[in-house]
Design an enzyme around this catalytic site. Structure first.
Site, PDB file in Angstrom:
ATOM      1  N   CYS A   1       0.851  -1.169  -0.022  1.00  0.00           N
ATOM      2  CA  CYS A   1       0.004   0.160   0.041  1.00  0.00           C
ATOM      3  C   CYS A   1       0.850   1.422  -0.175  1.00  0.00           C
ATOM      4  O   CYS A   1       1.616   1.415   0.749  1.00  0.00           O
ATOM      5  CB  CYS A   1      -0.962   0.093   1.121  1.00  0.00           C
ATOM      6  SG  CYS A   1      -1.992   1.555   1.532  1.00  0.00           S
TER       7      CYS A   1
ATOM      8  N   LYS B   1     -10.710  -8.140   5.652  1.00  0.00           N
ATOM      9  CA  LYS B   1     -10.329  -7.428   7.031  1.00  0.00           C
ATOM     10  C   LYS B   1     -10.761  -8.308   8.314  1.00  0.00           C
ATOM     11  O   LYS B   1     -11.895  -8.320   8.273  1.00  0.00           O
ATOM     12  CB  LYS B   1     -10.917  -5.950   6.901  1.00  0.00           C
ATOM     13  CG  LYS B   1     -10.295  -5.184   5.820  1.00  0.00           C
ATOM     14  CD  LYS B   1     -10.773  -3.733   5.568  1.00  0.00           C
ATOM     15  CE  LYS B   1     -10.303  -3.279   4.400  1.00  0.00           C
ATOM     16  NZ  LYS B   1     -10.838  -1.926   3.888  1.00  0.00           N
TER      17      LYS B   1
END
Lengths: 216, 240
Positions: free
Chosen positions: B64, B91
């Site tokens: 990321c 997640k």
């Protein structure tokens, strides 16, 4: 421009910190050519100091004033609390766009139930924060930068015709009442009739809208 | 391993796992933020414990670019930290208690204070930790950096319109495109996976006749770049 909420933020901070300043209003529908030397897209607010340094973006301008000028600090000293106020600002990011869309829809005689619902949801998020913190203001028990950064849109709810969007958020209504007690907020409150006069002319595309209410 | 008392392993007994072997000379990977590639935490995983005293924890994801910002600042300032990677496609439920937006990066300190939004985490680290200041002290210089960042963020997020100038391709798109073409030519375009608006813009640009007719051939570009970096005078004519 006397009615712009972003510029309102900067004027609140200037007054709250007692910073001597002069205001030059820009006609946003008929911008002077020289203004593009101050901001590449001709937006407001822009700060300019005696060293010809230019600062734009309302949040950046407000932080600059807090850093550069002495006296009362509007952002907290504690690093974590400063970061928290900046995170709170992220929670606010949809509000300006939604309030403007509601205003335009209502003024053009269009339905805006969906927009108002979305706005109420944003207000619920802010209500939750106040409930969780159990404080009057967003930064604690005293007014601080984050409150001033939020305020301009709440001052406009009534005149935009969307005051009912805070009907289900009592903590937020208490915050609004507390804000109206603040001397800085009070000093810059715009008269409702003058604001309405501006809005009427603005939506008729009258280029003199921005000067509505000035006696000269 | 102590010599005398450990029972010897005989025929048919399992080989001890590699993970049991610890090199006592290496400092704990968690302590000094070595990127010991840690598998990401996904849905169903147990929440991590309290952050140890003296460390700050960053919730991250190895690819990321936003989380990379925070890791860069942690490294540049020599801040002791531990990294917990999050599986952004699956997640863990507990992660939303750290950041209601469910995004990385997120900082958590030993007092349980949580900070999110990449730019906010970076500024917090610069303020809260000693050593070299990355943001200027001068209020105007600091404001200048923030103004440039705002412009750059507008390029990255481009929330409102399909192209940078509006709903159709215009000058500004051609002015910005060449740098993104480099990403494609170097096969680095997966880095825009986490900025979907930018990814969509790149896809739209590649359909434009002007862009596609002038598209750099990746092999030729890499050939050029290799020679160029060696200061070879023939670099510019590679492939001709």
């Amino acid at each position: 421009m006397r009615f712009c909420p972003y510029a309102h933020r900067t004027r609140l901070v200037l007054l709250a910190k007692g910073i001597r300043h002069e205001v030059i209003n820009i006609n946003l529908r008929n911008k002077p050519e020289w203004y593009f030397t101050k901001h590449p897209f001709g937006q407001i607010p822009v700060l300019e100091n005696s060293k010809c340094e230019l600062i734009y973006e309302s949040v950046i301008a407000c932080e600059y004033l807090d850093d550069a000028y002495p006296g009362r600090k509007l952002y907290p000293y504690d690093y974590y609390e400063r970061a928290r106020q900046k995170m709170l600002l992220e929670l606010f990011y949809k509000v300006p766009h939604l309030t403007k869309e509601c205003l335009v829809a209502l003024r053009c005689g269009r339905e805006c139930a969906d927009l108002k619902l979305a706005l109420r949801q944003e207000f619920c998020n802010l209500e939750e924060i106040l409930g969780y913190q159990n404080t009057i203001f967003f930064g604690g028990d005293c007014i601080s930068m984050i409150d001033y950064l939020f305020w301009p849109w709440f001052e406009r709810l009534d005149v935009y015709g969307i005051a009912d969007c805070v009907h289900h958020t009592p903590a937020l209504r208490l915050w609004i009442a507390a804000m109206k007690q603040d001397p800085t907020v009070c000093a810059l409150l715009t008269d409702k009739n003058i604001f309405l006069g501006f809005l009427n002319l603005y939506f008729q595309n009258n280029p003199n809208a921005f000067d509505y209410g000035l006696s000269c | 391993m102590s010599g005398g008392s450990a029972r010897s392993l005989g025929k048919g007994e399992a080989c001890p796992p590699r993970s049991a072997i610890r090199d006592p000379r290496r400092p704990s990977d968690a302590c000094w933020g070595q990127a010991a590639p840690e598998r990401s935490h996904a849905g169903g995983s147990a929440p991590p414990g309290q952050v140890p005293e003296g460390l700050i924890r960053v919730y991250s994801m190895r690819f990321c670019p936003f989380a990379k910002r925070t890791l860069l600042v942690l490294k540049a300032k020599g801040i002791g930290h531990e990294v917990i990677n999050i599986n952004l496609k699956n997640k863990p439920e507990w992660f939303f208690k750290k950041n209601p937006f469910g995004l990385v990066p997120v900082l958590e300190n030993s007092q349980g204070q949580v900070i999110y939004e990449s730019a906010i985490t970076c500024e917090y680290l610069d303020e809260a930790y000693p050593g070299k200041k990355l943001l200027p002290d001068d209020p105007y210089e600091k404001a200048c950096q923030k103004m440039v960042f705002e412009l750059f963020s507008k390029v990255l997020t481009n929330k409102k319109t399909a192209f940078f100038g509006g709903s159709s391709l215009s000058m500004i798109d051609y002015l910005i495109w060449p740098w993104f073409e480099w990403l494609v030519a170097l096969e680095l375009n997966e880095y825009v996976d986490h900025t979907p608006n930018l990814k969509l813009w790149m896809a739209a640009m590649m359909k434009d006749p002007a862009v596609s007719s002038l598209f750099i051939d990746p092999k030729a570009f890499r050939g050029f770049l290799d020679l160029y970096l060696q200061n070879n005078l023939e670099a510019c004519d590679y492939g001709l």
